[in-house]
Design a protein around this motif. Structure first.
Motif, mmCIF file in Angstrom:
data_model
loop_
_atom_site.group_PDB
_atom_site.id
_atom_site.type_symbol
_atom_site.label_atom_id
_atom_site.label_comp_id
_atom_site.label_asym_id
_atom_site.label_seq_id
_atom_site.Cartn_x
_atom_site.Cartn_y
_atom_site.Cartn_z
ATOM 1 N N TYR A 1 89.249 69.569 27.055
ATOM 2 C CA TYR A 1 90.759 69.221 27.124
ATOM 3 C C TYR A 1 91.406 70.685 27.520
ATOM 4 O O TYR A 1 90.992 71.790 27.372
ATOM 5 C CB TYR A 1 91.382 68.739 25.966
ATOM 6 C CG TYR A 1 91.217 69.671 24.856
ATOM 7 C CD1 TYR A 1 92.184 70.783 24.195
ATOM 8 C CD2 TYR A 1 90.176 69.576 24.107
ATOM 9 C CE1 TYR A 1 91.856 71.385 23.291
ATOM 10 C CE2 TYR A 1 89.898 70.458 22.969
ATOM 11 C CZ TYR A 1 90.751 71.412 22.353
ATOM 12 O OH TYR A 1 90.461 72.320 21.407
ATOM 13 N N LYS A 2 92.614 70.515 28.407
ATOM 14 C CA LYS A 2 93.299 71.572 28.693
ATOM 15 C C LYS A 2 94.976 71.494 28.365
ATOM 16 O O LYS A 2 95.279 70.386 28.345
ATOM 17 C CB LYS A 2 93.230 72.062 30.304
ATOM 18 C CG LYS A 2 92.087 72.363 30.785
ATOM 19 C CD LYS A 2 91.884 72.625 32.314
ATOM 20 C CE LYS A 2 90.711 73.205 32.802
ATOM 21 N NZ LYS A 2 90.930 73.517 34.246
ATOM 22 N N TYR B 1 97.772 63.146 29.839
ATOM 23 C CA TYR B 1 98.504 64.165 30.426
ATOM 24 C C TYR B 1 99.427 63.929 31.243
ATOM 25 O O TYR B 1 99.571 62.641 31.890
ATOM 26 C CB TYR B 1 97.363 64.805 31.475
ATOM 27 C CG TYR B 1 96.066 65.454 30.734
ATOM 28 C CD1 TYR B 1 96.217 66.918 30.376
ATOM 29 C CD2 TYR B 1 95.019 64.732 29.988
ATOM 30 C CE1 TYR B 1 95.048 67.523 29.797
ATOM 31 C CE2 TYR B 1 94.040 65.416 29.695
ATOM 32 C CZ TYR B 1 94.009 66.689 29.353
ATOM 33 O OH TYR B 1 93.151 67.543 28.722
ATOM 34 N N ILE C 1 98.997 68.648 28.649
ATOM 35 C CA ILE C 1 98.597 67.550 27.770
ATOM 36 C C ILE C 1 99.644 67.159 26.570
ATOM 37 O O ILE C 1 100.449 68.245 26.496
ATOM 38 C CB ILE C 1 97.213 68.120 26.683
ATOM 39 C CG1 ILE C 1 96.486 66.811 25.985
ATOM 40 C CG2 ILE C 1 97.720 69.369 25.796
ATOM 41 C CD1 ILE C 1 95.323 67.215 25.536
ATOM 42 N N VAL D 1 94.702 61.084 24.336
ATOM 43 C CA VAL D 1 94.556 62.126 25.017
ATOM 44 C C VAL D 1 95.069 61.870 26.482
ATOM 45 O O VAL D 1 94.473 61.221 27.168
ATOM 46 C CB VAL D 1 93.055 62.582 25.136
ATOM 47 C CG1 VAL D 1 93.225 63.901 26.099
ATOM 48 C CG2 VAL D 1 92.546 62.941 23.885
ATOM 49 N N GLN E 1 86.813 68.531 17.497
ATOM 50 C CA GLN E 1 86.266 68.629 18.757
ATOM 51 C C GLN E 1 85.223 69.741 18.634
ATOM 52 O O GLN E 1 84.124 69.754 19.457
ATOM 53 C CB GLN E 1 87.257 69.015 19.780
ATOM 54 C CG GLN E 1 88.621 67.948 19.834
ATOM 55 C CD GLN E 1 88.101 66.691 20.312
ATOM 56 O OE1 GLN E 1 87.322 66.326 21.250
ATOM 57 N NE2 GLN E 1 88.285 65.527 19.565
#
Length: 350
Positions: free
Chosen positions: A4-5, A30, A19, A28, A211
């Motif tokens: 993820y970013k 974006y 995000i 999740v 994570q």
């Protein structure tokens, strides 16, 4: 590699992708932002949150402003950047990284004095990308310095709010310290404060630790004293939104309570603070503006009412922890110990 970013520049769209931290951990998701007002709103409503990544998002907000300006007159591009700067500064008042990043953008662009519109736009973009890359390096350096504070084999932390790769461009500040401890081979366990009222610890920190495969347990904010009495907690480590010249610092509300409990139980209390959060122009914590947020954050959880209708609510987003409760401040240039008034000045000058 993280799946993820928190933030990403989209070159073709001339937009940033964020995000949605409000949707985690259930989804999740974006979203793309292609106007200055949209970026400011994302900062204000905490779609993007965490002092370092707020600063980088604001920097890219300036990039979006100059790319959206239809004129190729350099003076008009500069004016559009100034206008965007005002909008972004108003989005959240407590996090000094927001103002620091905007100041850095203005200084770096002014230093090069671009002559054409193409040069101006590319320079503004390059400056934002520099801040993005620097944030990653700063967090890793900070976390590396913190290793000197940790036991060699096993370490137990208490952490408040969220300070990881969601709150920064990558790696994290206080959660970066925890992540570095884990990656160094130590046996790590984290007690995670839920962090009322927006539950950043429960929703975001637990998700990030999950994570990364780091052992942790979620606790209510009020359980910290009991946890310290019952378990061998090695340290509390938290992030911050602004550090005053005397060492007082503002962070997510509940941090001061945790610091006082740590002091009472003899547990070291550390603040992970990139130098960009240290504001020597603010003399003490009493001078830090504390943002107040909507009452619904307290009276509702995910839209479900948990308090009587019509009651009065006081909802400060942050509190100020006096310097006397801090063991040390961890920065990318080293560990700062008391007296903070003297030693913060020294490390800023390095």
């Amino acid at each position: 590699m993280r799946p993820y970013k928190s933030i990403e520049w989209l070159a073709q769209e001339k937009a940033i992708r964020l995000i949605d931290q409000k949707a985690l951990p259930s989804v999740v998701e974006y979203n793309n932002y292609s106007t200055v007002n949209a970026v400011a709103q994302a900062i204000n409503d905490m779609t993007v949150r965490g002092a370092p990544v707020i600063g980088v998002a604001a920097a890219y907000g300036l990039v979006i402003a100059v790319f959206n300006e239809e004129s190729n007159d350099v003076a008009k591009l500069a004016a559009s950047m100034v206008h965007a700067d005002r909008i972004l500064r108003a989005s959240r008042p407590t996090a000094v990284n927001l103002f620091w990043a905007l100041d850095q953008m203005a200084e770096r662009v002014a230093k090069h004095q671009p002559k054409t519109a193409a040069e101006y736009r590319q320079l503004v973009l390059a400056c934002a990308q520099e801040l993005e890359a620097e944030d990653i390096a700063i967090n890793k350096n900070l976390s590396t310095h913190a290793l000197t504070l940790l036991p060699k084999d096993k370490v137990t932390f208490i952490h408040h709010c969220n300070t990881g790769a969601l709150a920064t461009v990558d790696y994290g500040t206080a959660l970066g310290v925890i992540r570095m401890a884990h990656e160094s081979g130590r046996q790590v366990h984290v007690f995670v404060d839920e962090t009322r009222p927006r539950l950043q610890g429960a929703r975001l920190t637990s998700w990030e630790l999950q994570q990364q495969g780091i052992s942790h347990q979620l606790i209510v904010d009020g359980a910290s004293s009991h946890v310290m009495q019952k378990f061998a907690v090695d340290m509390c480590v938290v992030g911050c939104d602004r550090v005053a010249a005397n060492g007082d610092f503002a962070n997510k509300v509940g941090t001061c309570n945790l610091a006082m409990v740590a002091k009472a139980n003899g547990v070291p209390f550390y603040v992970a603070a990139p130098l960009s959060t240290i504001d020597l122009e603010t003399s003490c914590g009493a001078d830090i503006e504390i943002e107040e947020r909507a009452s619904e954050e307290v009276t509702e959880i995910d839209g479900a009412r948990v308090a009587p209708d019509g009651i009065d609510v006081y909802n400060p987003a942050f509190d100020v922890t006096p310097a006397e409760f801090i063991t040390a401040i961890i920065t990318e240039k080293g560990i700062v110990y008391p007296p903070f008034l003297e030693n913060l000045q020294k490390i800023k000058e390095l």
